[in-house]
Scaffold this motif. Structure first.
Motif, PDB file in Angstrom:
ATOM      1  N   TYR A 233      21.254  27.246  30.574  1.00  0.00           N
ATOM      2  CA  TYR A 233      20.529  26.076  29.590  1.00  0.00           C
ATOM      3  C   TYR A 233      22.050  26.443  28.579  1.00  0.00           C
ATOM      4  O   TYR A 233      22.325  25.107  27.634  1.00  0.00           O
ATOM      5  CB  TYR A 233      19.883  26.436  29.079  1.00  0.00           C
ATOM      6  CG  TYR A 233      19.816  28.104  28.985  1.00  0.00           C
ATOM      7  CD1 TYR A 233      18.915  28.947  29.930  1.00  0.00           C
ATOM      8  CD2 TYR A 233      19.639  28.164  27.831  1.00  0.00           C
ATOM      9  CE1 TYR A 233      18.289  30.263  29.927  1.00  0.00           C
ATOM     10  CE2 TYR A 233      19.621  30.134  27.372  1.00  0.00           C
ATOM     11  CZ  TYR A 233      18.326  30.764  28.671  1.00  0.00           C
ATOM     12  OH  TYR A 233      18.197  32.368  28.479  1.00  0.00           O
ATOM     13  N   GLU A 251      20.235  28.462  21.310  1.00  0.00           N
ATOM     14  CA  GLU A 251      20.259  28.929  22.892  1.00  0.00           C
ATOM     15  C   GLU A 251      19.860  30.304  23.188  1.00  0.00           C
ATOM     16  O   GLU A 251      19.053  31.412  23.432  1.00  0.00           O
ATOM     17  CB  GLU A 251      21.032  28.468  23.755  1.00  0.00           C
ATOM     18  CG  GLU A 251      21.153  26.909  23.343  1.00  0.00           C
ATOM     19  CD  GLU A 251      20.396  25.863  23.474  1.00  0.00           C
ATOM     20  OE1 GLU A 251      19.924  26.081  24.426  1.00  0.00           O
ATOM     21  OE2 GLU A 251      20.674  24.847  23.110  1.00  0.00           O
ATOM     22  N   PRO A 254      17.936  33.144  20.450  1.00  0.00           N
ATOM     23  CA  PRO A 254      16.159  33.326  20.766  1.00  0.00           C
ATOM     24  C   PRO A 254      15.687  34.389  22.457  1.00  0.00           C
ATOM     25  O   PRO A 254      15.333  35.015  22.257  1.00  0.00           O
ATOM     26  CB  PRO A 254      15.705  31.756  20.970  1.00  0.00           C
ATOM     27  CG  PRO A 254      16.501  31.672  20.264  1.00  0.00           C
ATOM     28  CD  PRO A 254      18.151  32.408  20.610  1.00  0.00           C
ATOM     29  N   ASN A 255      16.833  33.666  23.041  1.00  0.00           N
ATOM     30  CA  ASN A 255      16.536  34.076  24.648  1.00  0.00           C
ATOM     31  C   ASN A 255      17.101  36.058  24.652  1.00  0.00           C
ATOM     32  O   ASN A 255      16.124  36.893  25.347  1.00  0.00           O
ATOM     33  CB  ASN A 255      17.720  33.416  25.570  1.00  0.00           C
ATOM     34  CG  ASN A 255      16.402  32.323  25.699  1.00  0.00           C
ATOM     35  OD1 ASN A 255      15.260  32.273  26.909  1.00  0.00           O
ATOM     36  ND2 ASN A 255      16.645  31.304  25.338  1.00  0.00           N
ATOM     37  N   PRO A 330       7.703  31.908  25.155  1.00  0.00           N
ATOM     38  CA  PRO A 330       6.596  31.322  25.316  1.00  0.00           C
ATOM     39  C   PRO A 330       5.627  31.330  26.828  1.00  0.00           C
ATOM     40  O   PRO A 330       4.606  31.401  27.727  1.00  0.00           O
ATOM     41  CB  PRO A 330       6.491  29.901  25.265  1.00  0.00           C
ATOM     42  CG  PRO A 330       8.217  30.448  25.529  1.00  0.00           C
ATOM     43  CD  PRO A 330       8.233  31.383  24.940  1.00  0.00           C
ATOM     44  N   ARG A 331       6.534  32.095  28.198  1.00  0.00           N
ATOM     45  CA  ARG A 331       5.540  32.126  29.214  1.00  0.00           C
ATOM     46  C   ARG A 331       5.174  33.655  29.582  1.00  0.00           C
ATOM     47  O   ARG A 331       3.922  33.266  29.999  1.00  0.00           O
ATOM     48  CB  ARG A 331       7.034  32.344  30.333  1.00  0.00           C
ATOM     49  CG  ARG A 331       8.886  31.247  30.266  1.00  0.00           C
ATOM     50  CD  ARG A 331       9.220  32.017  30.788  1.00  0.00           C
ATOM     51  NE  ARG A 331      10.169  32.922  29.538  1.00  0.00           N
ATOM     52  CZ  ARG A 331      11.359  33.191  30.054  1.00  0.00           C
ATOM     53  NH1 ARG A 331      12.375  32.782  30.840  1.00  0.00           N
ATOM     54  NH2 ARG A 331      11.903  33.467  29.315  1.00  0.00           N
ATOM     55  N   ARG A 333       2.940  34.192  26.334  1.00  0.00           N
ATOM     56  CA  ARG A 333       1.833  33.140  25.866  1.00  0.00           C
ATOM     57  C   ARG A 333       0.853  32.507  27.125  1.00  0.00           C
ATOM     58  O   ARG A 333       0.172  32.619  26.416  1.00  0.00           O
ATOM     59  CB  ARG A 333       2.438  31.662  25.242  1.00  0.00           C
ATOM     60  CG  ARG A 333       2.178  32.979  23.679  1.00  0.00           C
ATOM     61  CD  ARG A 333       3.042  32.642  22.255  1.00  0.00           C
ATOM     62  NE  ARG A 333       3.575  31.327  22.572  1.00  0.00           N
ATOM     63  CZ  ARG A 333       4.736  30.931  22.540  1.00  0.00           C
ATOM     64  NH1 ARG A 333       5.238  32.391  21.408  1.00  0.00           N
ATOM     65  NH2 ARG A 333       5.264  29.862  21.577  1.00  0.00           N
ATOM     66  N   HIS A 334       1.451  31.447  27.485  1.00  0.00           N
ATOM     67  CA  HIS A 334       1.004  31.359  28.288  1.00  0.00           C
ATOM     68  C   HIS A 334      -0.145  31.832  29.508  1.00  0.00           C
ATOM     69  O   HIS A 334      -0.315  31.137  30.323  1.00  0.00           O
ATOM     70  CB  HIS A 334       1.477  29.376  28.932  1.00  0.00           C
ATOM     71  CG  HIS A 334       1.638  28.760  27.739  1.00  0.00           C
ATOM     72  ND1 HIS A 334       0.839  27.944  27.435  1.00  0.00           N
ATOM     73  CD2 HIS A 334       2.923  28.583  27.235  1.00  0.00           C
ATOM     74  CE1 HIS A 334       1.534  27.888  25.862  1.00  0.00           C
ATOM     75  NE2 HIS A 334       2.538  28.096  26.106  1.00  0.00           N
TER      76      HIS A 334
END
Ligand SMILES: Nc1ncnc2c1ncn2[C@@H]1O[C@H](COP(=O)(O)OP(=O)(O)OP(=O)(O)O)[C@@H](O)[C@H]1O
Ligand SMILES: [Mg+2]
Lengths: 335, 291
Positions: A233, A251, A254-255, A330-331, A333-334
């Motif tokens: 990405y 990009e 944050p990762n 987010p991965r 979080r869900h």
């Protein structure tokens, strides 16, 4: 992290504390040396000693001592310090804010320095300057906090006396504080002269704690930045015409931050542990410094109270780090 | 017809190894050109050269790449960045790794529109929703708010296709856009690429090792091996009357509806070996007589 996961973690706290409490309680009483030996005046008779031991309950069997202590702790009574003759809860409550302020300042400085070094290092990738930066970073990482404390003490306290090397606040500035969070309170009440003096006193000890941690953050983050930069990405963002700084910011950073927080967050517990020696070296009135006196005096109730306090801090910190990671990813979080 | 993309005698080396040995190819406005070849032939290197994404040790040792008449390799970085994403776009190979896992679909799509079309944030989100509807994603406004891991591979590839066509590019480079997907999804994605091309009027350089796909969607094709172009022409001509023995062997190795599968013959190893020997001979020649 979902609520069920958080609840599960919270449910683990009481048994963890019970375990820590039991280990400390037993260890203290198995290892030679006891508080009575430290407090008796020369020439006390064996009968005096026996009476003192009974007074503090030390003549009871280990298990019944433990159960008595547990019962008290359960209702918030951590006992009286033998050497300081005050309630442990009050003693710790008065000292803990000093340590928390010192640790928070250290962590903030370390994050600023570590992130800056990692970003500069990434921009210098493949140059000689990068090699220099990495080498310097390795040196900072290898020198432990108490050694930094001594180096800074010598450097800025003795050779080049620019900063105070002992205490928390110049006694002449001591005002009537309503809380023990002196720094926060003086900032909120706009007593900036007091805040400045507090910061001057905190600078050397917090720098000693911050430097190795900053080096750790820098190394972790720099490696993670390099890894994230190679991800599809990030490469694909370049095919869309984004500039290198935009890609780094949106990009890559944050990762890279997620594993860095996860890995270095746990190391904050080491920094907290470091306050014990560093506070001692700078005569800073926090719980770390207090812990050394408590051990020297074999002050069982105080040692137990302090260790439980550190345990609660460590647990809270680990939970906070996990929540922060979940917030960033987010991965997770869900679920 | 005018050429959108013109690659002329492109040589690329990575360290001591040569990976492109004089590649030339043209893509006309609005056409679909297939770029075929086995794994390692250098297909991706062609795309990487265009996007300025060659590996760190790679050097362009000779050749020209011009896009809409402008020399891509000679232009300043900023000018090239202005073209990338706006006039030239990429549909990547692996939809699972090609979206940023921590940013929402809408934010990622809008960023491209904001950068190149100077749309406001809300206008960019509106446009992104329209684009998602174009690639047949139901409930686009909801999908804009999702993170990549909440979408299937096929959905993510649709998002990436929508992003590629977002700024109405004149050239889209699709680097094996279906190899990472399962067979049922592959067909849909191919149809989608074709529909988006017609709608937005782009030319496509379609990188694949699947001659069946080329036969279906490409007007012209280029066969690459060991960084060399072995065959180039209209797909209809090449498939009926291939010039090069390698193309004939590739054709014999490709499954077809009108032929039983057991009639398939793999490309003979002796042929491949002779092609590599020729490539090495060319390298020695080039080394002996530096340009
Ligand atoms: N980062 C790299 N460093 C060194 N050599 C590389 C690198 N990437 C690719 N190569 C070499 O370049 C040559 C061409 O690779 P390229 O990726 O263009 O092949 P391809 O035709 O796209 O193959 P595939 O169908 O597997 O994607 C190969 O021989 C490969 O080994
Ligand atoms: Mg490839």
């Amino acid at each position: 992290m979902r609520w069920s996961a958080i609840l599960k973690r919270l449910a683990l706290i009481p048994p963890t504390l019970l375990g820590v409490g039991a280990i400390v309680f037993v260890l203290l009483r198995v290892v030679p040396g006891d508080p009575i030996a430290m407090m008796i005046p020369p020439g006390a008779s064996p009968a005096d000693i026996t009476r003192l031991r009974a007074l503090y309950g030390l003549d009871q069997p280990l298990l019944s001592q433990f159960i008595t202590w547990l019962g008290q702790v359960a209702v918030g009574d951590f006992g009286r310090s033998i050497s300081l003759r005050q309630q442990v809860f009050e003693l710790v409550g008065a000292r803990l804010p000093a340590t928390l302020e010192l640790a928070a300042l250290s962590v903030s400085m370390a994050l600023l320095m570590g992130v800056a070094v990692a970003l500069v290092g990434s921009l210098l990738r493949g140059t000689r300057a990068e090699w220099l930066l990495d080498t310097a970073n390795g040196v900072f990482l290898a020198i432990p906090d108490f050694l930094w404390a001594l180096i800074l003490l010598l450097g800025f306290g003795v050779l080049l006396p620019l900063l105070p090397i002992s205490g928390r606040l110049d006694p002449q500035l001591a005002v009537a504080f309503r809380t023990h969070f002196y720094l926060i309170e003086s900032l909120l009440t706009l007593r900036l002269d007091v805040a400045a003096d507090l910061l001057r006193h905190m600078l050397l000890p917090s720098l000693a704690l911050a430097l190795p941690f900053a080096a750790l953050v820098a190394r972790l983050l720099k490696a993670q930045l390099a890894e994230a930069e190679d991800q599809d990405y990030a490469q694909i963002a370049r095919t869309r015409g984004f500039s290198r700084t935009t890609i780094l910011q949106r990009e890559v950073f944050p990762n890279a931050l997620i594993p860095t927080v996860a890995l270095s967050g746990v190391q904050v517990t080491l920094l907290l542990g470091g306050t014990v020696l560093v506070e001692r070296i700078f005569s800073y009135e926090g719980i770390g410094n207090m812990a050394i006196d408590a051990v020297i005096n074999r002050d069982f109730p105080l040692i137990q109270g302090l260790i439980l306090t550190f345990a609660v801090l460590f647990i809270a910190l680990n939970l906070a780090v996990d929540l922060l990671v979940a917030l960033l990813d987010p991965r997770l979080r869900h679920g | 017809m005018t050429a959108i993309l013109e690659i002329d005698n492109l040589h690329v080396a990575i360290g001591a190894a040569t990976v492109l040995r004089g590649v030339s190819l043209r893509v006309e406005a609005g056409e679909v050109r297939g770029l075929v070849g086995e794994s390692g032939a250098g297909k991706s290197m062609v795309g990487r050269t265009i996007f300025g994404l060659l590996p760190a040790k790679a050097r362009i040792t000779a050749g020209r790449v011009s896009f809409e008449g402008r020399d891509l390799l000679a232009m300043p970085d900023k000018a090239r960045r202005d073209l990338l994403g706006r006039r030239i776009a990429l549909i990547p190979q692996d939809p699972m790794t090609s979206l940023n896992p921590v940013r929402r679909i809408g934010t990622q799509m809008a960023a491209v529109l904001q950068l190149h079309l100077k749309l406001s944030k809300s206008a960019a989100h509106d446009r992104a929703a329209e684009l998602l509807a174009e690639v047949a994603i139901r409930d686009p406004v909801r999908v804009l708010n999702l993170y990549p891991h909440e979408l299937s591979g096929g959905m993510r590839q649709r998002v990436l296709i929508a992003m590629a066509f977002a700024c109405d590019p004149s050239l889209v480079i699709a680097d094996e856009p279906t190899t990472a997907l399962d067979v049922t999804v592959q067909r849909q994605v191919l149809q989608l690429v074709e529909r988006m091309r017609q709608r937005h009027g782009a030319a496509i350089l379609f990188v694949t090792h699947d001659l069946g796909v080329v036969a279906k969607i490409c007007r012209s094709m280029t066969v690459l091996h060991a960084g060399r172009v072995l065959e180039d022409g209209l797909t209809a001509d090449v498939l009926v009357k291939p010039h090069h023995a390698y193309t004939r062997a590739l054709l014999a190795a490709t499954p077809r509806a009108d032929r039983p599968a057991d009639a398939l013959k793999p490309v003979p190893p002796a042929l491949i070996e002779s092609l590599w020997a020729e490539a090495r001979r060319l390298d020695q020649l080039a080394a002996g007589r530096p340009a």
